[in-house]
Scaffold this motif. Structure first.
Motif, mmCIF file in Angstrom:
data_model
loop_
_atom_site.group_PDB
_atom_site.id
_atom_site.type_symbol
_atom_site.label_atom_id
_atom_site.label_comp_id
_atom_site.label_asym_id
_atom_site.label_seq_id
_atom_site.Cartn_x
_atom_site.Cartn_y
_atom_site.Cartn_z
ATOM 1 N N LEU A 71 0.863 -1.169 0.000
ATOM 2 C CA LEU A 71 0.000 0.000 0.000
ATOM 3 C C LEU A 71 0.903 1.225 0.000
ATOM 4 O O LEU A 71 1.764 1.368 0.876
ATOM 5 C CB LEU A 71 -0.898 0.010 1.244
ATOM 6 C CG LEU A 71 -1.795 1.238 1.415
ATOM 7 C CD1 LEU A 71 -2.787 1.345 0.255
ATOM 8 C CD2 LEU A 71 -2.528 1.171 2.740
ATOM 9 N N PHE A 72 0.740 2.077 -0.993
ATOM 10 C CA PHE A 72 1.576 3.267 -1.118
ATOM 11 C C PHE A 72 0.739 4.505 -0.857
ATOM 12 O O PHE A 72 -0.452 4.541 -1.151
ATOM 13 C CB PHE A 72 2.180 3.347 -2.524
ATOM 14 C CG PHE A 72 3.012 2.151 -2.877
ATOM 15 C CD1 PHE A 72 4.232 1.925 -2.251
ATOM 16 C CD2 PHE A 72 2.583 1.243 -3.819
ATOM 17 C CE1 PHE A 72 5.005 0.815 -2.563
ATOM 18 C CE2 PHE A 72 3.346 0.140 -4.153
ATOM 19 C CZ PHE A 72 4.563 -0.075 -3.519
ATOM 20 N N ASN A 73 1.370 5.532 -0.317
ATOM 21 C CA ASN A 73 0.678 6.781 -0.033
ATOM 22 C C ASN A 73 0.746 7.781 -1.174
ATOM 23 O O ASN A 73 0.038 8.781 -1.151
ATOM 24 C CB ASN A 73 1.233 7.413 1.248
ATOM 25 C CG ASN A 73 0.887 6.574 2.454
ATOM 26 O OD1 ASN A 73 -0.265 6.211 2.641
ATOM 27 N ND2 ASN A 73 1.876 6.225 3.246
ATOM 28 N N CYS A 74 1.616 7.524 -2.143
ATOM 29 C CA CYS A 74 1.684 8.369 -3.340
ATOM 30 C C CYS A 74 2.416 7.603 -4.432
ATOM 31 O O CYS A 74 3.113 6.616 -4.149
ATOM 32 C CB CYS A 74 2.363 9.703 -3.041
ATOM 33 S SG CYS A 74 4.140 9.614 -2.830
ATOM 34 N N GLU A 126 6.236 6.987 -4.032
ATOM 35 C CA GLU A 126 6.565 5.897 -3.123
ATOM 36 C C GLU A 126 6.552 4.556 -3.861
ATOM 37 O O GLU A 126 7.428 3.712 -3.652
ATOM 38 C CB GLU A 126 5.574 5.876 -1.954
ATOM 39 C CG GLU A 126 5.948 4.935 -0.853
ATOM 40 C CD GLU A 126 4.954 4.966 0.301
ATOM 41 O OE1 GLU A 126 5.101 4.114 1.180
ATOM 42 O OE2 GLU A 126 4.044 5.822 0.330
ATOM 43 N N GLU A 154 9.851 2.154 -4.475
ATOM 44 C CA GLU A 154 9.852 0.750 -4.059
ATOM 45 C C GLU A 154 10.598 -0.088 -5.101
ATOM 46 O O GLU A 154 11.342 -0.994 -4.774
ATOM 47 C CB GLU A 154 8.422 0.233 -3.897
ATOM 48 C CG GLU A 154 8.311 -1.263 -3.675
ATOM 49 C CD GLU A 154 8.872 -1.710 -2.337
ATOM 50 O OE1 GLU A 154 9.301 -2.877 -2.248
ATOM 51 O OE2 GLU A 154 8.898 -0.921 -1.378
#
Length: 126
Positions: free
Chosen positions: A7-10, A13, A17
């Motif tokens: 789960l990424f916040n933007c 990100e 990864e």
């Protein structure tokens, strides 16, 4: 890597990864120029250790950015290239490269690129 758990916040990100860290973007930049055999890639990036280079290449493979091709010869020949997914990074890596040239000029640094076509270093001037 189980992508269902990520789960990424933007979007940045998510990109980091796959290609974040000190050496992965450098490896991607070199592979965006052309495919490399493992020894050539190692010589092109002399400041990275063998262990770190292998780790970073494996992570790039798991992310689907880099492909590893083994030719069954003695000794085996290993060639690295960008996947189709990895080639989509060319514009982004190119923009970072352009900024890096400008930044090097601003701070008075030089950029030394090991040119595999002639096995000699060449200095980049902007």
């Amino acid at each position: 890597m189980d992508n269902r758990k990520l789960l990424f916040n933007c979007p940045v990100e998510a990109a980091l990864e796959a290609i974040g860290g000190k050496w992965k973007p450098v490896i991607v930049w070199h592979l965006s120029q052309h495919d490399f055999r493992s020894g050539e890639l190692r010589r092109a990036i002399p400041r990275v250790t063998e262990k770190v280079m292998i780790e970073q290449l494996r992570q790039l493979e798991r992310s689907g950015v880099v492909a590893r091709q083994v030719t069954e010869t003695i000794p085996p020949a290993v060639t690295y290239s960008l996947t189709e997914h990895g080639r989509r990074l060319k514009d982004a890596i190119g923009a970072v490269s352009d900024w890096g040239l400008h930044h090097a000029e601003v701070i008075g640094a030089r950029i030394l690129i090991i040119d595999q076509s002639c096995d000699a270093p060449r200095e980049s001037h902007s």
